[in-house]
Design a protein around this motif. Structure first.
Motif, mmCIF file in Angstrom:
data_model
loop_
_atom_site.group_PDB
_atom_site.id
_atom_site.type_symbol
_atom_site.label_atom_id
_atom_site.label_comp_id
_atom_site.label_asym_id
_atom_site.label_seq_id
_atom_site.Cartn_x
_atom_site.Cartn_y
_atom_site.Cartn_z
ATOM 1 N N SER A 1 42.500 39.531 33.580
ATOM 2 C CA SER A 1 42.214 39.451 35.062
ATOM 3 C C SER A 1 43.043 38.259 35.660
ATOM 4 O O SER A 1 42.966 37.180 35.158
ATOM 5 C CB SER A 1 40.763 39.040 35.424
ATOM 6 O OG SER A 1 40.184 40.146 34.751
ATOM 7 N N GLU B 1 47.788 40.327 35.934
ATOM 8 C CA GLU B 1 48.311 41.846 35.987
ATOM 9 C C GLU B 1 49.783 42.072 36.650
ATOM 10 O O GLU B 1 50.171 43.194 37.061
ATOM 11 C CB GLU B 1 47.221 42.624 36.292
ATOM 12 C CG GLU B 1 46.181 42.491 36.105
ATOM 13 C CD GLU B 1 45.071 41.727 36.949
ATOM 14 O OE1 GLU B 1 43.889 41.544 36.956
ATOM 15 O OE2 GLU B 1 45.587 40.736 37.785
ATOM 16 N N GLU C 1 41.196 50.322 37.833
ATOM 17 C CA GLU C 1 41.325 48.951 37.499
ATOM 18 C C GLU C 1 42.611 48.833 36.906
ATOM 19 O O GLU C 1 42.806 49.449 35.890
ATOM 20 C CB GLU C 1 40.071 48.365 36.740
ATOM 21 C CG GLU C 1 38.772 48.884 37.270
ATOM 22 C CD GLU C 1 38.275 49.996 36.558
ATOM 23 O OE1 GLU C 1 38.955 51.172 36.317
ATOM 24 O OE2 GLU C 1 37.052 50.170 36.148
ATOM 25 N N ASP D 1 43.295 45.473 35.105
ATOM 26 C CA ASP D 1 42.799 44.480 33.948
ATOM 27 C C ASP D 1 42.460 44.825 32.784
ATOM 28 O O ASP D 1 41.718 45.767 32.562
ATOM 29 C CB ASP D 1 42.182 43.275 34.541
ATOM 30 C CG ASP D 1 40.745 43.687 34.973
ATOM 31 O OD1 ASP D 1 40.614 44.708 35.322
ATOM 32 O OD2 ASP D 1 40.046 42.957 35.104
ATOM 33 N N HIS E 1 40.630 50.806 31.053
ATOM 34 C CA HIS E 1 41.138 50.785 32.304
ATOM 35 C C HIS E 1 42.426 51.195 32.307
ATOM 36 O O HIS E 1 42.998 51.824 33.234
ATOM 37 C CB HIS E 1 41.242 49.412 32.736
ATOM 38 C CG HIS E 1 39.966 48.683 33.167
ATOM 39 N ND1 HIS E 1 39.858 47.440 33.706
ATOM 40 C CD2 HIS E 1 38.896 49.248 33.244
ATOM 41 C CE1 HIS E 1 38.580 47.143 34.179
ATOM 42 N NE2 HIS E 1 37.873 48.157 33.423
ATOM 43 N N PRO F 1 43.132 44.785 40.729
ATOM 44 C CA PRO F 1 43.081 43.455 39.766
ATOM 45 C C PRO F 1 41.715 42.935 39.520
ATOM 46 O O PRO F 1 40.948 43.375 40.365
ATOM 47 C CB PRO F 1 44.126 42.691 40.316
ATOM 48 C CG PRO F 1 43.869 42.727 41.955
ATOM 49 C CD PRO F 1 43.614 44.269 42.162
ATOM 50 N N ALA F 2 41.677 42.342 38.449
ATOM 51 C CA ALA F 2 40.718 41.374 38.338
ATOM 52 C C ALA F 2 39.244 42.022 38.119
ATOM 53 O O ALA F 2 38.155 41.273 38.810
ATOM 54 C CB ALA F 2 40.570 40.091 39.054
ATOM 55 N N GLU F 3 38.801 43.290 37.841
ATOM 56 C CA GLU F 3 37.455 43.722 37.727
ATOM 57 C C GLU F 3 36.466 42.845 36.857
ATOM 58 O O GLU F 3 35.496 42.809 37.021
ATOM 59 C CB GLU F 3 37.624 45.084 37.452
ATOM 60 C CG GLU F 3 36.151 45.981 37.459
ATOM 61 C CD GLU F 3 35.157 45.833 36.350
ATOM 62 O OE1 GLU F 3 34.036 45.655 36.682
ATOM 63 O OE2 GLU F 3 35.843 45.614 35.062
ATOM 64 N N GLU F 4 37.245 42.633 35.703
ATOM 65 C CA GLU F 4 36.474 41.992 34.719
ATOM 66 C C GLU F 4 35.714 40.717 35.001
ATOM 67 O O GLU F 4 34.666 40.149 34.483
ATOM 68 C CB GLU F 4 37.267 41.884 33.303
ATOM 69 C CG GLU F 4 37.692 42.984 32.684
ATOM 70 C CD GLU F 4 36.542 43.784 31.993
ATOM 71 O OE1 GLU F 4 35.327 43.351 31.882
ATOM 72 O OE2 GLU F 4 36.810 45.137 31.749
ATOM 73 N N THR F 5 36.077 39.945 36.027
ATOM 74 C CA THR F 5 35.499 38.773 36.451
ATOM 75 C C THR F 5 34.788 38.845 37.777
ATOM 76 O O THR F 5 34.098 37.939 38.304
ATOM 77 C CB THR F 5 36.669 37.658 36.964
ATOM 78 O OG1 THR F 5 37.486 38.368 37.867
ATOM 79 C CG2 THR F 5 37.575 37.531 35.646
ATOM 80 N N GLY G 1 38.003 40.494 41.721
ATOM 81 C CA GLY G 1 39.137 41.490 42.144
ATOM 82 C C GLY G 1 38.805 42.042 43.450
ATOM 83 O O GLY G 1 39.534 42.295 44.344
ATOM 84 N N ASP H 1 31.875 34.681 37.814
ATOM 85 C CA ASP H 1 31.584 36.252 37.541
ATOM 86 C C ASP H 1 30.676 36.541 38.307
ATOM 87 O O ASP H 1 29.600 37.318 37.674
ATOM 88 C CB ASP H 1 31.446 36.460 36.160
ATOM 89 C CG ASP H 1 32.727 36.059 35.084
ATOM 90 O OD1 ASP H 1 33.754 35.449 35.737
ATOM 91 O OD2 ASP H 1 32.842 36.361 33.938
#
Length: 384
Positions: A23, A26, A71, A73, A98, A128-132, A135, A289
């Motif tokens: 995240s 990318e 996504e 990331d 992803h 980007p940055a779905e995991e945090t 994004g 998060d």
């Protein structure tokens, strides 16, 4: 989808799989995606909310805008799947699928280039940055997004534990809200031989860990569902000569609804501040998060259900959301959104496991459902 096209998309997926980026990092993945889209889409936007990319297919005729989101990331986890195309980046891997989601949407782009829509627009979003959880928020807040905001926006996530290629679709809440609560307690260090001359947060930490867990015992996924999980705790420095003067705890809070999350946050903060005050400790509470609840719009759910049937998949409708979180819910602020779950196989390794790998057999299934949803909206009869 022909065997030749599936082989080409599978090769793209494997290339993405080998170069995972976590995240916020990318850049290479976004450049790869943008390159695949140039010459296919009528317009390609980059740098949206960080490294986000969007492809626009505009018919030039009035009509709604339909979006598909995936996504970019990967995860900071060492891959151990042992595949010939495994991650070439130490300690990082596409262990959530992803890479497969991106590949499906690239497949949709290829189809749209060959068979353009007759009205309205299609916007393909590579977020980007779905995991945090950051994004989607940054993507939505980017000025470029105002130009392309969809009327309907669809997404998916592959789901181990569900039959390969099967679809599950929620009406209402689809994903839980969650957030990481970071609690820092401060007192005063002292020599381990004279702990009475300091102020240790040990007693407060020992009290808070079970007390916070009791605030959210889990259980059935009803409106009152709440789960608190202590994920990390550190007391002082790792030494025998110092009585600790500080402590830190990380706690994940999880609820079905945002309203219940607000209650849980208030309860947890009040508990932490009371225990800290009783012990004479300083306290700082911060959050990371942060994921809001993801709620499927009923009209978007109906479109997806019809799209699944058109693609030859009978969806299983459910009112029970997933326990894990998704930042896709951010896009519901301005669009009618819905996410569905696409089965990775009953015995498939779980998401975020080091031996997880996205099943390539899902590429034509997901792409087919997305295409059917697009045409379900844009080919619908125009009413006066």
């Amino acid at each position: 989808m022909t065997p030749e096209r599936l082989a080409q998309l599978t090769a793209l997926r494997h290339a993405l799989h080998q170069r995972p980026e976590v995240s916020g990092e990318e850049a290479e993945t976004a450049a790869f995606i943008a390159e695949q889209l140039r010459g296919v889409a009528g317009r390609v936007l980059t740098g949206i909310g960080g490294h986000g990319v969007a492809a626009v297919f505009d018919s030039g005729q009035p009509g709604p805008t339909v979006g598909i989101r995936c996504e970019l990331d990967a995860l900071p986890i060492l891959e151990m799947a042992g595949k010939p195309y495994c991650s070439q980046v130490p300690g990082k891997g596409h262990l959530c699928g992803h890479d497969g989601h991106m590949t499906m949407v690239l497949g949709v782009a290829q189809d749209l280039a060959q068979t353009p829509v007759s009205r309205g627009r299609v916007v393909l979003i590579f977020q980007p940055a779905e995991e945090t959880g950051q994004g989607a928020r940054d993507f939505r807040n980017d000025p470029q997004y105002a130009e392309i905001q969809p009327d309907f926006l669809f997404s998916l996530h592959n789901l181990p534990g569900l039959d390969l290629g099967a679809v599950e679709l929620c009406s209402g809440p689809a994903n839980c809200a969650s957030r990481g609560m970071r609690v820092r307690l401060t007192g005063k260090t002292s020599h381990a031989a004279a702990p009475q001359d300091g102020l240790s947060p040990a007693s407060a930490m020992a009290e808070l860990m079970p007390a916070l867990a009791a605030l959210g015992p889990g259980g059935e996924l009803t409106e009152d569902y709440a789960l608190t999980t202590v994920t990390h705790a550190q007391l002082g420095a790792p030494t025998f000569g110092v009585a600790p003067g500080e402590a830190e705890m990380w706690v994940t809070l999880r609820t079905v609804s945002d309203a219940r999350m607000a209650q849980l946050v208030d309860q947890a903060e009040a508990l932490v501040r009371k225990v800290a005050a009783d012990e004479g400790l300083g306290v700082v509470i911060t959050y990371d998060d942060v994921f809001e609840a993801c709620v499927n719009h009923p009209e978007a759910v109906q479109i997806l259900a019809q799209a699944c049937a058109q693609a030859g998949v009978q969806p299983r409708l459910t009112a029970v959301p997933q326990r894990f979180s998704e930042d896709f819910g951010q896009f519901a602020k301005g669009s009618k959104t819905a996410m569905f779950w696409l089965g990775s196989g009953v015995d498939h390794p779980q998401l975020h496991n080091p031996d997880y790998d996205f099943p390539d057999a899902l590429i034509p299934v997901g792409a087919g459902i997305f295409l059917a949803a697009i045409h379900q909206v844009l080919d619908a009869p125009v009413t006066a």
